[in-house]
Motif scaffolding. Structure first.
Motif, short mmCIF file in Angstrom:
data_model
loop_
_atom_site.label_atom_id
_atom_site.label_comp_id
_atom_site.label_asym_id
_atom_site.label_seq_id
_atom_site.Cartn_x
_atom_site.Cartn_y
_atom_site.Cartn_z
N LEU A 225 0.74 -1.04 -0.33
CA LEU A 225 0.07 -0.13 -0.09
C LEU A 225 0.84 1.16 -0.06
CD1 LEU A 225 -2.38 -1.07 2.63
CD2 LEU A 225 -2.99 -1.27 0.10
N GLU A 226 0.60 1.95 -1.09
CA GLU A 226 1.63 3.32 -1.06
C GLU A 226 0.60 4.35 -0.43
OE1 GLU A 226 2.76 3.93 -5.39
OE2 GLU A 226 2.48 1.92 -5.62
N GLN A 227 1.11 5.05 0.56
CA GLN A 227 0.41 5.90 1.20
C GLN A 227 0.74 7.55 0.87
OE1 GLN A 227 -2.42 5.47 3.71
NE2 GLN A 227 -2.65 7.58 3.33
N GLU A 228 -0.13 8.18 0.19
CA GLU A 228 0.05 9.44 -0.01
C GLU A 228 -0.55 10.44 0.96
OE1 GLU A 228 0.40 9.06 -4.59
OE2 GLU A 228 -1.49 9.91 -3.88
N ILE A 229 0.18 11.75 1.59
CA ILE A 229 -0.41 12.38 2.52
C ILE A 229 0.05 14.09 2.09
CG2 ILE A 229 -0.11 10.85 4.19
CD1 ILE A 229 2.49 12.10 5.18
N PHE A 230 -0.48 14.69 2.83
CA PHE A 230 -0.23 16.36 2.62
C PHE A 230 0.28 16.77 4.16
CE2 PHE A 230 -2.69 16.48 -1.07
CZ PHE A 230 -2.10 17.67 -1.99
N LEU A 231 1.45 17.44 4.15
CA LEU A 231 1.92 18.03 5.35
C LEU A 231 1.77 19.57 5.15
CD1 LEU A 231 5.03 15.79 6.15
CD2 LEU A 231 3.03 15.67 7.30
N VAL A 232 1.06 20.14 6.30
CA VAL A 232 0.95 21.74 6.04
C VAL A 232 1.23 22.33 7.46
CG1 VAL A 232 -0.82 21.39 4.40
CG2 VAL A 232 -1.46 21.70 6.82
N PRO A 233 1.67 23.75 7.50
CA PRO A 233 1.96 24.18 8.74
C PRO A 233 0.88 24.25 9.83
CG PRO A 233 2.65 25.57 6.83
CD PRO A 233 1.77 24.57 6.20
N ARG A 234 1.04 23.87 10.93
CA ARG A 234 0.01 23.60 11.61
C ARG A 234 -0.53 24.97 12.30
NH1 ARG A 234 -1.45 19.09 13.59
NH2 ARG A 234 -2.95 18.75 15.32
#
Length: 715
Positions: A225-234
């Protein structure tokens, strides 16, 4: 000092230097914590031997009946030695995607007994505690399978997935069912589908020359399973109620820059932002849980990233993926970030998927989708073509169920948007494999010889090198990729149990159909050839994004269901209920319950989005417009009334399917029109009066994140 302990450990792994003159060897000392949090392999063997058993005991599920106390003692010792004195049965309620942190259920119980008279504390964890538990089944989405007056939910350990430990807690992977045995979770149907696949796959393989039961073997499904995500400033995340409450931006004007320069994909993971340190710590945490996140990289959209593990059995991989998503969400705040798992958090840039790489193999390593491997094991030159014919027929006949399995709320905005395949179910084989299968269909006895292509760059520094003759087709929903199929249309936030339940069930029923016809006197080759001729139309090697091709595929009769709400409804189609019942995967009652659960999940998601939009318009956008003296205030006020009216109409409807259809119109028509009014207001309100974080604030860590000056100081 290093920013985090995980970073320190990773640095230690990178800085080992052998003594001068010594033979260079790979140093494993810094990796010794791998899998220490999993009761399997050497860890389980060590502790079981203290109680007169060994790790081999766990290979036979019957230990839950014959040796549960022995295993419980070993698990207790392992836990206490590592600071864990709590256990829980860890299960997977339905409809958890996007709303339930970790997508799991659990009740933590201490593994100790307290003597009120002496105040002594003694261990208290027996086999009966380990193998089963009980909870309130009516408090989870259940589609009518449970009620307050009949609320029992019963938990039983899943021996196919290992017990694991995190912090002070032992997690026991479990199935959740009702008092009458109806599945209340995601896992139980998958386990049943695995059984059906093994049963009917073994029948067909025996007819093709490979008798697995005779050698003590079995058939299993493996996935990666290839897991894509976004990381944004909290800090920006806290200025977006929609991200906090729904996981996606319901409004938001595009930033002047997006992904049009193709500058983010595979770009360096810069140490100037928090993203790299965050990803390193995620990998380190997963490492201890025995989850080898082997790959990390940037994805196409700004602030989009991906992790990919090694493949393994489907139940274990799904359990691990749920933990990966939970770890991602928990580690991100430590680095000043928020992790977004939803499929489409931002408009007009790519959304996130979870490519489900699916393969079938025997317990001793024979790969059914690898022609050489299967031919050698069976001694049958046609075995591979027969297996492929069954899969091709399954995809064509049951494409509606494949579409149902990926009908998550977030995929509404993603499928077909030049980032994921369209909602038309076809399969890509590539030219060489297509020619080979077609030759078999036409009665030719042809060997599969995949071509190789030599690339000569015309330089002396880079010598000519070979590449596969087959190119990648990223537009296909279900391409063959050499020993596996990749279900590319799966959503990033999904628990993929239903996806793999469907893949295994539809394949199992075709294996059964083929085996029945062979038992009745037909040859395997004739059965496979007739299936290929009937279902050949589902093979498409072209561009699935091309509108002309989409129309042709639709005209040819391939399954096309653009609406996720309508796709969900296909689980109760008469022929699909019959399929699930015949394969002993889901009863009619369970199918009907899942439709209700999935439709309610969709409607609930849309309602949260609509109510959040009402608040944002009233509390943020209208005040900003009035202060600035710009924007369509009347249009915004009217939009609030429209939203409230639509929500009231949904509340006034009884049937869950009808509610979901209304919710879809609200989401994909009404709210999109209202978004345009909101985004127009953002365009004209001065920045110092706009209280919501913008796409510019959220999407560009490389140029908008302040990093503490001492984060990279070392001692």
């Amino acid at each position: 000092m290093l920013a985090t302990p995980a970073a320190a450990k990773l640095l230690a792994r990178r800085t080992f230097t052998p003594a001068i003159g010594a033979t260079r060897a790979f140093n494993l000392e810094a990796y010794e914590d791998y899998g220490k949090g999993v009761f399997a392999g050497k860890v389980a063997d060590e502790y079981l031997k203290k109680h007169g058993a060994s790790g081999d005991l766990l290979k036979d599920p019957s230990w839950t009946k014959t040796h549960s106390d022995t295993v419980a003692k070993a698990v207790l010792d392992w836990g206490l030695d590592n600071g864990a004195n709590v256990y829980c049965h860890w299960f997977q309620p339905m409809a958890a995607s996007g709303v339930r942190h970790g997508q799991s259920g659990q009740v933590h119980n201490i593994m100790l007994k307290f003597n009120e008279e002496t105040m002594d504390i003694t261990p208290d964890f027996k086999g009966k505690h380990l193998v089963k538990g009980e909870t309130d089944g009516s408090s989870y989405p259940n589609g009518g399978l449970r009620g307050t007056h009949r609320a029992g939910g019963y938990l039983a350990i899943d021996t196919s997935s290992p017990i694991f430990m995190r912090d002070d807690t032992i997690f026991i992977p479990s199935a959740l069912v009702s008092y009458h045995g109806a599945a209340l979770d995601e896992k139980t149907p998958l386990l049943r589908a695995n059984a059906a696949l093994n049963k009917h796959g073994c029948r067909l393989l025996k007819q093709l020359g490979l008798d697995l039961p005779a050698s003590g073997g079995f058939l299993k499904a493996n996935i990666g399973l290839e897991q894509e995500i976004f990381l944004v400033p909290r800090d920006a995340y806290y200025k977006r109620p929609d991200l906090q409450l729904t996981g996606r931006t319901i409004i938001g004007k595009n930033a002047p820059r997006g992904q049009e320069m193709c500058d983010h994909y595979m770009a360096p993971l810069s140490s100037a932002t928090a993203a790299l340190g965050c990803m390193q710590e995620i990998q380190d945490e997963c490492w201890r849980l025995g989850i080898p996140l082997k790959t990390r990289h940037r994805e196409v959209a700004p602030n989009q990233f991906e992790f990919a593990p090694l493949f393994g059995t489907n139940t274990t991989q799904i359990d691990q993926n749920l933990m990966v998503m939970q770890v991602i969400e928990e580690i991100a705040p430590k680095h000043g970030l928020a992790a977004l798992l939803q499929e489409k958090p931002f408009n007009d840039v790519n959304g996130s998927g979870k490519h489900n790489n699916w393969s079938l193999g025997t317990s001793d390593g024979v790969m059914l989708f690898d022609p050489d491997s299967l031919t050698e094991a069976t001694g049958n030159n046609h075995a591979f073509s027969v297996i492929m014919a069954a899969v091709i027929a399954a995809v064509d006949q049951y494409g509606d169920l494949m579409r149902m399995a990926i009908a998550s709320p977030g995929n509404d905005f993603r499928l077909g948007a030049c980032e994921a395949p369209p909602a038309i179910v076809s399969t890509y084989l590539g030219d060489d494999m297509t020619d080979y299968i077609q030759a078999f269909m036409n009665g030719e006895d042809k060997k599969y010889n995949p071509g190789k292509k030599l690339l000569d760059l015309g330089t002396s520094e880079v010598l000519p090198f070979e590449v596969p003759a087959e190119d990648r087709n990223r537009t296909s929903p279900f391409p063959y990729g050499g020993a596996r199929f990749e279900f590319r249309a799966v959503g990033s936030a999904q628990n993929v149990s239903m996806v793999n339940t469907v893949l295994n069930t539809i394949t199992a029923t075709k294996f059964a159909e083929f085996a029945d016809r062979i038992d009745a006197g037909e040859s395997p080759e004739d059965v496979a050839r007739s299936a290929l001729k009937e279902h050949w139309k589902v093979i498409f090697n072209g561009d699935n994004y091309c509108e002309e091709s989409q129309q042709k595929l639709t005209d040819d009769g391939l399954w096309r269901i653009d609406s996720g709400v309508e796709a969900i409804h296909r689980i109760v189609a008469e022929e699909n209920v019959a399929l699930f019942e015949k394969m002993n995967v889901l009863s009619k009652e369970e199918c009907e319950a899942r439709q209700v659960v999935l439709h309610d999940h969709y409607t609930g998601t849309v309602e949260m989005e609509a109510l959040t939009l009402v608040d944002m318009i009233n509390q943020n956008i209208i005040p900003a417009c009035k202060t600035a003296g710009v924007g369509d205030v009347a249009g915004l006020e009217s939009s609030v009334a429209t939203l409230k009216s639509a929500i009231a109409e949904i509340h006034g409807t009884e049937d869950s399917y009808e509610k979901a259809k209304l919710a879809r119109v609200l989401r994909l028509e009404t709210m999109i029109d209202i978004r345009a009014i909101c985004d127009a207001a953002e365009e004209v309100v001065p920045a110092d009066l706009w209280s919501l974080a913008t796409y510019k604030d959220l999407l560009f860590l490389d140029s908008h994140t302040e990093h503490p000056a001492d984060s990279f100081d070392y001692e």
